[in-house]
Write a protein that holds these residues in place. Structure first.
Motif, PDB file in Angstrom:
ATOM      1  N   LEU A  80      -2.894   1.328   4.734  1.00 18.55           N
ATOM      2  CA  LEU A  80      -1.840   1.395   5.744  1.00 18.55           C
ATOM      3  C   LEU A  80      -1.434   2.841   6.011  1.00 18.55           C
ATOM      4  O   LEU A  80      -1.162   3.224   7.158  1.00 18.55           O
ATOM      5  CB  LEU A  80      -0.631   0.583   5.285  1.00 18.55           C
ATOM      6  CG  LEU A  80      -0.839  -0.926   5.151  1.00 18.55           C
ATOM      7  CD1 LEU A  80       0.385  -1.587   4.536  1.00 18.55           C
ATOM      8  CD2 LEU A  80      -1.147  -1.548   6.507  1.00 18.55           C
ATOM      9  N   ALA A  81      -1.399   3.647   4.966  1.00 16.97           N
ATOM     10  CA  ALA A  81      -1.045   5.060   5.133  1.00 16.97           C
ATOM     11  C   ALA A  81      -2.096   5.801   5.953  1.00 16.97           C
ATOM     12  O   ALA A  81      -1.768   6.698   6.741  1.00 16.97           O
ATOM     13  CB  ALA A  81      -0.870   5.724   3.767  1.00 16.97           C
ATOM     14  N   ILE A  82      -3.367   5.428   5.796  1.00 13.81           N
ATOM     15  CA  ILE A  82      -4.437   6.055   6.584  1.00 13.81           C
ATOM     16  C   ILE A  82      -4.246   5.744   8.069  1.00 13.81           C
ATOM     17  O   ILE A  82      -4.339   6.628   8.933  1.00 13.81           O
ATOM     18  CB  ILE A  82      -5.821   5.566   6.104  1.00 13.81           C
ATOM     19  CG1 ILE A  82      -6.114   6.107   4.701  1.00 13.81           C
ATOM     20  CG2 ILE A  82      -6.915   6.008   7.082  1.00 13.81           C
ATOM     21  CD1 ILE A  82      -7.364   5.509   4.065  1.00 13.81           C
ATOM     22  N   GLY A  83      -3.966   4.473   8.385  1.00 13.33           N
ATOM     23  CA  GLY A  83      -3.698   4.111   9.772  1.00 13.33           C
ATOM     24  C   GLY A  83      -2.473   4.823  10.307  1.00 13.33           C
ATOM     25  O   GLY A  83      -2.461   5.304  11.452  1.00 13.33           O
ATOM     26  N   ALA A  84      -1.443   4.908   9.479  1.00 15.27           N
ATOM     27  CA  ALA A  84      -0.215   5.600   9.889  1.00 15.27           C
ATOM     28  C   ALA A  84      -0.466   7.076  10.132  1.00 15.27           C
ATOM     29  O   ALA A  84       0.138   7.684  11.027  1.00 15.27           O
ATOM     30  CB  ALA A  84       0.862   5.420   8.816  1.00 15.27           C
TER      31      ALA A  84
ATOM     32  N   VAL B  27       3.792  -6.233   5.538  1.00 15.02           N
ATOM     33  CA  VAL B  27       2.680  -6.301   4.585  1.00 15.02           C
ATOM     34  C   VAL B  27       2.989  -5.461   3.352  1.00 15.02           C
ATOM     35  O   VAL B  27       2.800  -5.894   2.209  1.00 15.02           O
ATOM     36  CB  VAL B  27       1.369  -5.829   5.250  1.00 15.02           C
ATOM     37  CG1 VAL B  27       0.253  -5.684   4.212  1.00 15.02           C
ATOM     38  CG2 VAL B  27       0.947  -6.798   6.342  1.00 15.02           C
ATOM     39  N   ALA B  28       3.472  -4.238   3.561  1.00 15.13           N
ATOM     40  CA  ALA B  28       3.783  -3.349   2.439  1.00 15.13           C
ATOM     41  C   ALA B  28       4.859  -3.944   1.542  1.00 15.13           C
ATOM     42  O   ALA B  28       4.750  -3.919   0.306  1.00 15.13           O
ATOM     43  CB  ALA B  28       4.234  -1.982   2.968  1.00 15.13           C
ATOM     44  N   ALA B  29       5.901  -4.502   2.153  1.00 19.79           N
ATOM     45  CA  ALA B  29       6.997  -5.076   1.367  1.00 19.79           C
ATOM     46  C   ALA B  29       6.530  -6.280   0.562  1.00 19.79           C
ATOM     47  O   ALA B  29       7.009  -6.522  -0.557  1.00 19.79           O
ATOM     48  CB  ALA B  29       8.146  -5.465   2.290  1.00 19.79           C
ATOM     49  N   ASP B  30       5.594  -7.046   1.101  1.00 19.99           N
ATOM     50  CA  ASP B  30       5.095  -8.236   0.407  1.00 19.99           C
ATOM     51  C   ASP B  30       4.169  -7.902  -0.759  1.00 19.99           C
ATOM     52  O   ASP B  30       3.886  -8.760  -1.595  1.00 19.99           O
ATOM     53  CB  ASP B  30       4.357  -9.152   1.388  1.00 19.99           C
ATOM     54  CG  ASP B  30       5.304  -9.893   2.315  1.00 19.99           C
ATOM     55  OD1 ASP B  30       6.521  -9.904   2.026  1.00 19.99           O
ATOM     56  OD2 ASP B  30       4.836 -10.452   3.320  1.00 19.99           O
TER      57      ASP B  30
ATOM     58  N   MET C  42       3.840   3.662   3.036  1.00 13.92           N
ATOM     59  CA  MET C  42       3.100   3.536   4.290  1.00 13.92           C
ATOM     60  C   MET C  42       3.501   4.648   5.257  1.00 13.92           C
ATOM     61  O   MET C  42       2.641   5.289   5.876  1.00 13.92           O
ATOM     62  CB  MET C  42       3.346   2.178   4.928  1.00 13.92           C
ATOM     63  CG  MET C  42       2.585   1.985   6.237  1.00 13.92           C
ATOM     64  SD  MET C  42       3.078   0.527   7.151  1.00 13.92           S
ATOM     65  CE  MET C  42       4.749   0.962   7.615  1.00 13.92           C
ATOM     66  N   PHE C  43       4.807   4.899   5.382  1.00 12.53           N
ATOM     67  CA  PHE C  43       5.279   5.939   6.294  1.00 12.53           C
ATOM     68  C   PHE C  43       4.883   7.339   5.826  1.00 12.53           C
ATOM     69  O   PHE C  43       4.983   8.289   6.593  1.00 12.53           O
ATOM     70  CB  PHE C  43       6.796   5.849   6.447  1.00 12.53           C
ATOM     71  CG  PHE C  43       7.237   4.864   7.493  1.00 12.53           C
ATOM     72  CD1 PHE C  43       7.332   5.235   8.822  1.00 12.53           C
ATOM     73  CD2 PHE C  43       7.545   3.561   7.153  1.00 12.53           C
ATOM     74  CE1 PHE C  43       7.730   4.336   9.793  1.00 12.53           C
ATOM     75  CE2 PHE C  43       7.939   2.637   8.112  1.00 12.53           C
ATOM     76  CZ  PHE C  43       8.028   3.030   9.434  1.00 12.53           C
ATOM     77  N   MET C  44       4.436   7.450   4.563  1.00 13.48           N
ATOM     78  CA  MET C  44       3.975   8.745   4.084  1.00 13.48           C
ATOM     79  C   MET C  44       2.816   9.252   4.939  1.00 13.48           C
ATOM     80  O   MET C  44       2.687  10.456   5.191  1.00 13.48           O
ATOM     81  CB  MET C  44       3.537   8.648   2.620  1.00 13.48           C
ATOM     82  CG  MET C  44       3.138   9.981   1.993  1.00 13.48           C
ATOM     83  SD  MET C  44       4.520  11.143   1.918  1.00 13.48           S
ATOM     84  CE  MET C  44       5.501  10.379   0.622  1.00 13.48           C
TER      85      MET C  44
ATOM     86  N   ALA D 231      -9.160  10.047  17.883  1.00 15.75           N
ATOM     87  CA  ALA D 231      -9.857   8.773  18.003  1.00 15.75           C
ATOM     88  C   ALA D 231     -10.727   8.511  16.769  1.00 15.75           C
ATOM     89  O   ALA D 231     -10.822   7.370  16.285  1.00 15.75           O
ATOM     90  CB  ALA D 231     -10.707   8.748  19.269  1.00 15.75           C
ATOM     91  N   ALA D 232     -11.346   9.573  16.241  1.00 14.87           N
ATOM     92  CA  ALA D 232     -12.147   9.421  15.024  1.00 14.87           C
ATOM     93  C   ALA D 232     -11.274   9.037  13.833  1.00 14.87           C
ATOM     94  O   ALA D 232     -11.692   8.251  12.967  1.00 14.87           O
ATOM     95  CB  ALA D 232     -12.904  10.730  14.737  1.00 14.87           C
ATOM     96  N   LEU D 233     -10.054   9.585  13.774  1.00 13.85           N
ATOM     97  CA  LEU D 233      -9.122   9.170  12.723  1.00 13.85           C
ATOM     98  C   LEU D 233      -8.818   7.683  12.832  1.00 13.85           C
ATOM     99  O   LEU D 233      -8.650   6.987  11.823  1.00 13.85           O
ATOM    100  CB  LEU D 233      -7.827   9.971  12.827  1.00 13.85           C
ATOM    101  CG  LEU D 233      -7.865  11.438  12.423  1.00 13.85           C
ATOM    102  CD1 LEU D 233      -6.524  12.117  12.724  1.00 13.85           C
ATOM    103  CD2 LEU D 233      -8.203  11.587  10.946  1.00 13.85           C
ATOM    104  N   GLY D 234      -8.735   7.181  14.075  1.00 11.90           N
ATOM    105  CA  GLY D 234      -8.513   5.760  14.274  1.00 11.90           C
ATOM    106  C   GLY D 234      -9.646   4.925  13.703  1.00 11.90           C
ATOM    107  O   GLY D 234      -9.414   3.850  13.116  1.00 11.90           O
ATOM    108  N   VAL D 235     -10.885   5.400  13.852  1.00 12.93           N
ATOM    109  CA  VAL D 235     -12.032   4.692  13.279  1.00 12.93           C
ATOM    110  C   VAL D 235     -11.913   4.644  11.755  1.00 12.93           C
ATOM    111  O   VAL D 235     -12.170   3.611  11.118  1.00 12.93           O
ATOM    112  CB  VAL D 235     -13.349   5.377  13.696  1.00 12.93           C
ATOM    113  CG1 VAL D 235     -14.536   4.745  12.975  1.00 12.93           C
ATOM    114  CG2 VAL D 235     -13.538   5.291  15.208  1.00 12.93           C
ATOM    115  N   LEU D 236     -11.506   5.760  11.148  1.00 10.61           N
ATOM    116  CA  LEU D 236     -11.317   5.805   9.693  1.00 10.61           C
ATOM    117  C   LEU D 236     -10.236   4.819   9.261  1.00 10.61           C
ATOM    118  O   LEU D 236     -10.391   4.107   8.256  1.00 10.61           O
ATOM    119  CB  LEU D 236     -10.942   7.227   9.270  1.00 10.61           C
ATOM    120  CG  LEU D 236     -10.785   7.473   7.772  1.00 10.61           C
ATOM    121  CD1 LEU D 236     -12.080   7.193   7.031  1.00 10.61           C
ATOM    122  CD2 LEU D 236     -10.326   8.902   7.513  1.00 10.61           C
ATOM    123  N   GLY D 237      -9.132   4.758  10.015  1.00 14.60           N
ATOM    124  CA  GLY D 237      -8.083   3.799   9.697  1.00 14.60           C
ATOM    125  C   GLY D 237      -8.554   2.372   9.818  1.00 14.60           C
ATOM    126  O   GLY D 237      -8.224   1.514   8.987  1.00 14.60           O
TER     127      GLY D 237
END
Length: 432
Positions: free
Chosen positions: A8-12, A115-118, A132-134, A164-170
């Motif tokens: 989640l942090a990667i996507g964030a 998801v993170a809280a669960d 996640m917000f990190m 956009a490439a970061l989005g692929v990694l996420g």
């Protein structure tokens, strides 16, 4: 830390990079399309407004998807939006790409917060959300600054191809690390939107709009402020954004650590601190060292509010938190849009590049006022909820269920008790 939080942090991180990197590239975008700096600022405002609209909309249409499926769909949309931005032949197309990418933002952080809280114990929920917000805060340290530097030297379009490439990694990280679960992203749409009947949810989102608006009143126009007023070279904007990001990281850590136990005191302190440093920024923006220090403090006080505000919304919408959580992310960006618009107005009116800081002071103090009112209302409601109910008891017969009984001590006055006092009034009382 569960590996899913890392995903989640990667996507964030990718989302945070595309949100903030545009602020360092406003002069390049302005020159590329032949528009003014305030007009180029619509790339910030348009993104923020897209989050406001997209957060509840995207969360609602994802009702039939699992949370993991929802996150994967959102990252795909994020990639498409940033590719369109990078390829935009006209400023209007760039705005369209920004809005398309922004539709990812609110729903991703809203669903991701749930998801993170669960994934953790109840007393660690704020810390999990902060983890996640990190990724979002680190984007300002190791995402946006290099993106700004690349955009200044290789062209802003190259920056958005990298985003956009970061989005692929996420996307790959979420596919690999987030556990697949059968529950839908929203248990029942009517129930989810029913959470908005709680006035505390609206008050928390109002705090979010005003408080975070205070941050973006200053940060949206930080590049011209630092180059034209403080006298920094354009190449220095990269590390100035990094300093702001360091403050964000520190604020996020502080918020995640104390929000579970001291949410409202933390909010009070953060908003007072934010209003103070924004006021000082009108003066310190004229001095390089003081301006750099102030940027760190703006990030710190601004992002210390994020975990407690997000947790507060989720707590008050506990039975159906997904849409409310996403709506609060939209509220952050509504504050961004409001601040960017107001900041552009005062600059266009000729008050100078430091004038948006004054706007930020007003927004932060307004958020503080709402926080004080919300706490007062909560105490009043709790007092009414827990107040004992007095009943008249007739002598000579058994008391009705829930009625008061009088018992006299050997040498003291009668002591009143009631069944309604002995038992908790609601499930919430079992945890207080």
């Amino acid at each position: 830390m569960p590996l899913a939080l890392l995903a989640l942090a990667i996507g964030a991180f990718g989302i945070g990079t595309t949100e903030f990197v545009i602020m360092g590239l406003l002069p390049e975008v302005s020159d590329s399309f032949g528009v003014s700096i305030p007009t180029a600022g619509f790339a910030v405002t348009g993104y923020a407004l897209g989050v406001v609209v997209g957060a509840p909309f995207m969360t609602a249409i994802g009702t039939r998807l699992t949370r993991k499926q929802m996150l994967l769909m959102l990252m795909g949309l994020f990639i498409a939006g940033n590719l369109l931005t990078a390829l935009a032949p006209a400023f209007g197309v760039l705005l369209l790409g920004r809005v398309l990418a922004s539709f990812t933002h609110g729903a991703f952080f809203g669903v991701g917060s749930v998801v993170a809280a669960d994934l953790v114990a109840p007393n660690k929920r704020a810390g999990a959300i902060a983890s996640m917000f990190m990724g979002l805060t680190l984007a300002n340290v190791i995402g946006a600054p290099p993106g700004t530097l690349i955009g200044q030297h290789a062209g802003w379009r190259v920056t958005f191809f990298i985003v956009a490439a970061l989005g692929v990694l996420g996307l790959l990280g979420i596919a690999k690390l987030v556990p697949a679960r059968p529950e839908p992203a929203t248990p029942e749409l009517r129930k989810e939107f029913g959470a908005f009947r709680n006035p505390q949810v609206w008050l928390a989102m109002t705090m979010t709009v005003l408080g975070f608006g205070g941050v973006f009143a200053a940060i949206t126009y930080v590049t011209p402020m630092m180059t034209e007023t403080a006298g920094f070279a354009e190449s220095s904007v990269m590390w100035l954004l990094a300093l702001f990001g360091v403050g964000m990281v520190a604020g996020n850590v502080i918020g995640g650590r104390y929000a579970d136990r001291h949410a409202m005191p933390l909010l009070y302190a953060s908003l007072v601190g934010l209003a103070t440093v924004l006021g000082l920024f009108t003066l310190t923006a004229h001095h390089k060292v003081l301006a750099a220090i102030t940027l760190v403090l703006i990030g710190l006080f601004g992002f210390a509010t994020v975990p407690p505000l997000q947790k507060r919304v989720m707590d008050h919408a506990a039975e159906a938190p997904t849409v409310a959580s996403a709506a609060n992310i939209a509220a952050f960006n509504l504050g961004n849009a409001l601040a960017a618009w107001l900041g552009g107005l005062v600059i266009s009116a000729g008050f100078g590049y430091t004038a948006p800081n004054v706007v930020g002071v007003g927004l932060a103090l307004s958020a503080l006022g709402v926080a004080v009112f919300a706490a007062w209302l909560e105490r009043r409601q709790d007092g009414e909820h827990r107040a004992p109910r007095s009943r008249v008891v007739r002598t000579g017969g058994p008391a009705a269920p829930g009625a008061e009984a009088e018992t006299a001590g050997a040498s003291g006055p009668a002591v009143r008790t009631s069944a309604s006092d002995a038992a908790p009034h609601s499930a919430a009382d079992l945890t207080t």
